[in-house]
Scaffold this motif. Sequence first.
Motif, short mmCIF file in Angstrom:
data_model
loop_
_atom_site.label_atom_id
_atom_site.label_comp_id
_atom_site.label_asym_id
_atom_site.label_seq_id
_atom_site.Cartn_x
_atom_site.Cartn_y
_atom_site.Cartn_z
N LEU A 1 0.77 -1.20 0.11
CA LEU A 1 0.20 0.03 -0.05
C LEU A 1 0.80 1.24 0.20
N GLY A 2 2.18 1.27 -0.27
CA GLY A 2 2.84 2.30 -0.46
C GLY A 2 3.63 3.04 0.85
N LEU B 1 4.78 13.68 -1.82
CA LEU B 1 5.74 12.60 -2.21
C LEU B 1 5.04 11.33 -1.97
N GLY B 2 4.70 10.35 -2.95
CA GLY B 2 3.60 9.28 -2.80
C GLY B 2 4.13 8.28 -3.73
N THR B 3 3.23 7.44 -3.93
CA THR B 3 2.78 6.37 -4.88
C THR B 3 1.70 6.45 -5.61
N TRP B 4 1.47 5.82 -6.69
CA TRP B 4 0.28 5.73 -7.45
C TRP B 4 -0.81 4.73 -6.62
N ARG B 5 -0.18 3.85 -5.76
CA ARG B 5 -1.14 2.71 -5.24
C ARG B 5 -1.14 2.94 -3.95
N ALA C 1 -1.08 8.11 0.41
CA ALA C 1 -0.63 9.23 -0.50
C ALA C 1 -1.96 9.81 -1.05
N LEU C 2 -2.79 8.93 -1.52
CA LEU C 2 -4.02 9.23 -2.25
C LEU C 2 -4.87 10.21 -1.33
N ARG C 3 -5.01 10.01 -0.08
CA ARG C 3 -5.63 11.02 0.84
C ARG C 3 -5.16 12.44 0.77
N VAL C 4 -3.90 12.46 0.76
CA VAL C 4 -3.12 13.95 0.72
C VAL C 4 -3.72 14.47 -0.44
N ARG C 5 -3.44 13.77 -1.64
CA ARG C 5 -3.73 14.44 -2.78
C ARG C 5 -5.23 14.93 -3.29
N LEU C 6 -5.96 13.90 -2.76
CA LEU C 6 -7.46 14.38 -2.81
C LEU C 6 -7.73 15.47 -2.15
N ALA C 7 -7.46 15.50 -0.57
CA ALA C 7 -7.47 16.73 -0.16
C ALA C 7 -7.02 17.86 -0.66
N PRO D 1 -3.03 23.91 -5.49
CA PRO D 1 -1.93 23.49 -6.47
C PRO D 1 -0.86 23.04 -5.67
N TYR D 2 -0.11 22.13 -6.23
CA TYR D 2 1.14 21.22 -5.60
C TYR D 2 1.63 20.52 -6.72
N GLU D 3 2.89 20.06 -6.39
CA GLU D 3 3.54 19.32 -7.32
C GLU D 3 3.92 18.06 -6.64
N TYR D 4 3.44 16.89 -7.49
CA TYR D 4 3.31 15.47 -7.09
C TYR D 4 4.76 14.66 -7.50
N PHE D 5 5.48 13.93 -6.62
CA PHE D 5 6.62 13.46 -6.92
C PHE D 5 6.21 11.88 -6.56
N GLU D 6 6.29 10.92 -7.93
CA GLU D 6 6.07 9.59 -7.67
C GLU D 6 7.33 8.92 -7.23
#
Length: 311
Positions: A38-39, A91-95, A99-105, A112-117
């Motif tokens: 789960l990353g 900083l996160g992973t697609w899965r 990390a998905l929680r943070v991006r959704l919030a 706006p933000y920069e996302y690093f995989e």
Amino acid sequence: APAPTKYAAMALLTRFGSVQGHRLRAVRSAGSQKASFLGAAKRPSARLVSAPAPLRPVVRASSLPPALRLGTAAAAAGTSTEQLGDELKVLGTWRSPFALRVRLALNFKGLPYEYFEEDLDNKSDLLFKSNPFIKKLPVLIHNNAPICESLVILEYIEEKFSDVGPSLLPVDPYERAMARFWARYIEDKLVAPWLKMFRANTNEEKAEWTRETVEAVKTLEGVLSRKATPFFGGDDVGYVDVVLSGMIAWMQGTKALCDVELLDAAKTPLLVEWTERFATLDGAKVVMPDVDKLVEFAKIKRAKMMALNNN
């Protein structure tokens, strides 16, 4: 991703130096370490990676959707983090559901933000510098100050940017407390046993953790039934919705992965409708993972883990 305790973890990390240098680090790890599904980053599996390329953002502010509802004058006027003098990186992973929680919030707040995989088999220098103590994802970097652990990050976003976009937590103190309770319930009673069910080595172990996971899903179905609203947050997406949504794709893929149907139109109709409704939101469309891709990835990782355990 433990719940925040007066931001104790954040207070330690926000003082930890500058978060510069995006060059990936080549690492060799012990082959006995289990893979992370789960990353939540553990030590990478054994392989030597040579001459990695610099870590680069894969999502920029211009590609992000507006907030669902602009609840303040600043947001309605189009206030951005640049105008506020803020820089946000994730900083996160697609899965990763965390990390998905943070991006959704951030998406729902219209920030706006920069996302690093991140590649968890070859973790970046930026991750090591941002979260030196536990080296896990996700990490939110706000003006070079790192904040770690998803629930801590969600609370930070809500408090720091309270005047931008819709509020995720209710205004009423009791309702806020209940939202935090259900977020912790999801963490402890759904996510944790789901992982154990997925990784179970015996039928007995799998049966035990399956019961607990199924019970949690039934409980959350009951919460929606009592609320009688489109979302856990009411008429709009709220804190609990964001926390649970990180697991939507994993729950949808559980039948293929564990032969357990968690979301069933007959048994959990409200949760099924909630997942469908959530998937239509602009802030979710751009970041929700593909279920088939997730299942394929998880099957490969589990096979590798079982091969390591058998050696």
